[in-house]
Write an enzyme that holds these catalytic residues in place. Structure first.
Site, short mmCIF file in Angstrom:
data_model
loop_
_atom_site.label_atom_id
_atom_site.label_comp_id
_atom_site.label_asym_id
_atom_site.label_seq_id
_atom_site.Cartn_x
_atom_site.Cartn_y
_atom_site.Cartn_z
N TYR A 10 7.84 12.29 -9.63
CA TYR A 10 7.97 11.08 -10.45
C TYR A 10 6.85 10.97 -11.47
CZ TYR A 10 11.67 9.17 -7.49
OH TYR A 10 12.86 8.95 -6.84
N ASP A 30 6.07 24.00 -9.99
CA ASP A 30 6.38 23.33 -8.71
C ASP A 30 6.77 24.42 -7.71
OD1 ASP A 30 7.34 20.15 -7.97
OD2 ASP A 30 7.89 21.79 -6.61
N ARG A 155 -0.67 5.92 -13.46
CA ARG A 155 -0.35 4.48 -13.41
C ARG A 155 1.11 4.33 -13.86
NH1 ARG A 155 -5.54 1.37 -15.98
NH2 ARG A 155 -6.38 0.56 -14.01
N LYS A 207 -9.05 3.36 -8.65
CA LYS A 207 -7.61 3.53 -8.45
C LYS A 207 -7.16 2.99 -7.08
CE LYS A 207 -3.37 4.78 -8.59
NZ LYS A 207 -2.39 4.04 -9.41
N ASN A 211 -4.63 -0.79 -6.23
CA ASN A 211 -3.42 -0.97 -5.41
C ASN A 211 -3.70 -1.73 -4.12
OD1 ASN A 211 -1.67 0.08 -7.23
ND2 ASN A 211 -1.82 2.17 -6.45
N CYS A 261 2.68 4.09 -3.56
CA CYS A 261 1.30 3.69 -3.93
C CYS A 261 0.75 2.63 -2.99
CB CYS A 261 1.28 3.06 -5.32
SG CYS A 261 2.09 3.96 -6.58
N TYR A 322 12.85 1.42 -2.22
CA TYR A 322 11.70 0.54 -1.90
C TYR A 322 11.54 -0.58 -2.91
CZ TYR A 322 8.35 2.18 -5.45
OH TYR A 322 7.69 2.44 -6.62
N ARG A 330 10.80 6.11 -0.95
CA ARG A 330 9.56 6.42 -0.22
C ARG A 330 8.96 5.18 0.44
NH1 ARG A 330 6.52 9.76 -4.85
NH2 ARG A 330 7.74 8.32 -6.13
N1 SAJ Z 1 6.43 -6.25 -3.64
C1 SAJ Z 1 6.45 -7.48 -2.99
N2 SAJ Z 1 5.96 -8.58 -3.64
C2 SAJ Z 1 5.45 -8.50 -4.90
C3 SAJ Z 1 5.43 -7.23 -5.54
C4 SAJ Z 1 5.93 -6.13 -4.90
O1 SAJ Z 1 6.91 -7.59 -1.85
O2 SAJ Z 1 5.04 -9.53 -5.44
C5 SAJ Z 1 6.92 -5.08 -2.94
C6 SAJ Z 1 8.08 -4.39 -3.65
O3 SAJ Z 1 9.32 -4.89 -3.20
C7 SAJ Z 1 7.90 -2.93 -3.23
C8 SAJ Z 1 6.39 -2.80 -3.08
O4 SAJ Z 1 5.88 -4.13 -2.93
O5 SAJ Z 1 8.51 -2.68 -2.00
C9 SAJ Z 1 5.70 -2.14 -4.26
O6 SAJ Z 1 6.17 -2.76 -5.40
P1 SAJ Z 1 5.34 -2.63 -6.80
O7 SAJ Z 1 5.96 -3.57 -7.76
O8 SAJ Z 1 3.91 -2.74 -6.53
O9 SAJ Z 1 5.71 -1.18 -7.32
P2 SAJ Z 1 4.92 0.15 -7.10
O10 SAJ Z 1 4.69 0.47 -5.69
O11 SAJ Z 1 5.61 1.18 -7.92
O12 SAJ Z 1 3.50 -0.19 -7.73
C10 SAJ Z 1 3.11 0.36 -8.94
C11 SAJ Z 1 1.62 0.44 -8.90
N3 SAJ Z 1 1.23 1.19 -10.05
C12 SAJ Z 1 0.53 2.33 -9.84
O13 SAJ Z 1 0.14 2.70 -8.76
C13 SAJ Z 1 0.29 3.12 -11.04
C14 SAJ Z 1 1.01 -0.95 -8.94
O14 SAJ Z 1 -0.42 -0.82 -9.10
C15 SAJ Z 1 1.53 -1.75 -10.09
O15 SAJ Z 1 0.98 -3.06 -10.03
C16 SAJ Z 1 3.05 -1.82 -9.97
O16 SAJ Z 1 3.56 -0.47 -10.02
C17 SAJ Z 1 3.59 -2.58 -11.15
O17 SAJ Z 1 3.36 -3.81 -11.12
O18 SAJ Z 1 4.14 -1.95 -12.04
#
Ligand code: SAJ
Length: 424
Positions: A10, A30, A155, A207, A211, A261, A322, A330
């Site tokens: 990804y 890869d 990111r 980093k 998260n 993440c 997810y 994942r």
């Molecule tokens: N989630 C909640 N409540 C929230 C936000 C998310 O339950 O308020 C859950 C989502 O359903 C999911 C998980 O958390 O299962 C993660 O969601 P996410 O929106 O954080 O998405 P990610 O995991 O792809 O997080 C990434 C991260 N970016 C990187 O690592 C580069 C995170 O730091 C970013 O804040 C997030 O994307 C984003 O907001 O784009």
């Protein structure tokens, strides 16, 4: 510039495509030959629905400057080698199998003055204590003489990959300042966001902290949701009122925290420490990981209220990925819920419009004669659900809403017993 990208997932595949569209000569590496063969014939091995990915991949193929291979030999002439392999966490400890396999393969072909850029998220001290010594041992070369290292954590988020890759600011830790100009040149092409140069360790810490911060924020509102259930108020109304204060930003409570993440980076940070206990951070992880259990508790209480026998109940679960509108499964909270349902001998069926094995059957057909609908992911498709039609199809009308998808009053108006996280 001649560059290589190691690990075409990804993070790596979009980066390789972006670099190719920026007219660099790119070798995409890869170890998975199946994936390489698909890419060679112009097929996406995953994320077919990712915005722009198909279009940009096609454009890049036309330029003929992105070569896919499972051999690392091609990196010999690369000025920069981007490492984008997975760095999962197993039993709360980093699993660096992929990372070390990549580093060892890179070492075999490392030539002079190349820069190795770690885009994978790694625990603080990993570069200094593990990666650099491994390269020096395998090559006899010396850091900052014969090769250089940088830590530029990715990111990106599925469904927003190119938007984030091309606009978000980037933290770039360097082993020596003299490589900053070359990295500034390439990263200022990749993203319009700020480039913040720092040292390797600070980059690793920043980093994992970013998260971890998000995980704690989500755990906070999940805990508030449990309080609201007991107090009989709607957490979403509480959140709306609190967030009117411009200095507040309460996140969204839900059925759990998945992805590549957020669930793992706090453990990467914890694993780097010997004295600092980080109790808040560990508790936050446990709160978020317990939300699928809470979904099960809501389901059990609803079934009891309806006087049904748990063992004779059929549950339909909406959402296996997810996060909404993505095929990425994942660490999905639904994986945990499925294990719990199985352990409790509750029969269930799964639907997900993005995940291949769960998207074929019609959701309304799945709901026919079922007893409970459990919503785990807020896919846009689900917002168009016809509640009265669902009510007429189901045997028992129960909705357990893990993502505040359904309006409680509308559900109750057509006869549902509705229980949402933080809104029962
Ligand atoms: N989630 C909640 N409540 C929230 C936000 C998310 O339950 O308020 C859950 C989502 O359903 C999911 C998980 O958390 O299962 C993660 O969601 P996410 O929106 O954080 O998405 P990610 O995991 O792809 O997080 C990434 C991260 N970016 C990187 O690592 C580069 C995170 O730091 C970013 O804040 C997030 O994307 C984003 O907001 O784009």
């Amino acid at each position: 510039m001649k560059v290589s990208v190691v690990g075409l997932g990804y993070v790596g595949l979009p980066l390789a495509i972006r670099l190719s569209l920026l007219k660099h000569s790119v070798v995409g590496i890869d170890k998975n030959l199946g994936k390489i063969n698909l890419l060679r014939i112009g097929k996406l091995p995953f994320a077919q629905d990712e915005p722009h990915l198909k279009e940009y991949f096609k454009k890049s193929k036309k330029q003929n400057n992105l070569k896919f291979t499972n051999s690392f030999e091609g990196l010999k002439t690369s000025e920069i080698i981007f490492v984008c392999v997975d760095t999962p966490v197993v039993a709360q400890k980093p699993d660096y199998h992929s990372l070390f396999s990549a580093i060892k393969s890179i070492s075999k072909y490392l030539s002079a003055s190349q820069i190795i850029v770690l885009e994978s998220t790694i625990a603080p001290k990993t570069t200094r204590d593990l990666i650099v010594p491994t390269i020096e041992k395998n090559t006899g070369k010396k850091l900052n003489n014969d090769f250089f290292v940088a830590v530029a954590p990715e990111r990106i988020r599925p469904n927003y990959i190119f938007k984030q890759l091309t606009t978000l600011p980037r933290i770039i830790g360097v082993s020596q300042e003299k490589i900053i100009p070359k990295l500034k040149k390439v990263y200022s092409q990749i993203t319009s966001g700020d480039l913040d140069f720092t040292d390797l360790l600070t980059a690793e810490v920043a980093k994992t902290v970013e998260n971890t911060y998000r995980d704690v924020q989500i755990a906070f509102v999940n805990e508030i949701a449990l309080a609201c259930e007991e107090l009989g108020v709607n957490v979403w109304e509480v959140r709306r009122l609190v967030n009117k204060d411009p200095f507040k930003d309460i996140h969204r409570p839900g059925a759990g925290v998945g992805g590549h993440c957020i669930p793992k980076d706090p453990w990467l940070l914890v694993s780097s420490l010997r004295r600092a206990k980080l109790n808040l951070i560990k508790n936050a992880r446990n709160i978020n990981d317990s939300m699928p259990n809470h979904i099960l508790d809501l389901l059990k209480s609803a079934i009891k209220l309806k006087g049904q026998n748990l063992k004779k109940t059929t549950v339909v679960v909406f959402g296996y990925s997810y996060v909404e509108d993505s095929d990425d499964t994942r660490n999905s909270p639904t994986q945990s819920l499925v294990e719990l349902l199985t352990k409790n001998k509750i029969s269930f069926k799964i639907h997900d419009p993005f995940v291949p094995q769960y998207k074929k059957i019609d959701p309304y057909q799945l709901l026919t004669k079922s007893d409970a609908l459990v919503i785990m992911v807020k896919h846009t498709n689900y917002k168009k659900l016809n509640l009265s039609e669902i009510a007429s199809l189901m045997r028992t009308k129960i909705i357990i809403d893990g993502r505040n998808l359904i309006d409680k009053k509308k559900a109750e108006a057509v006869g549902f017993l509705y229980k949402g996280v933080g809104n029962v």
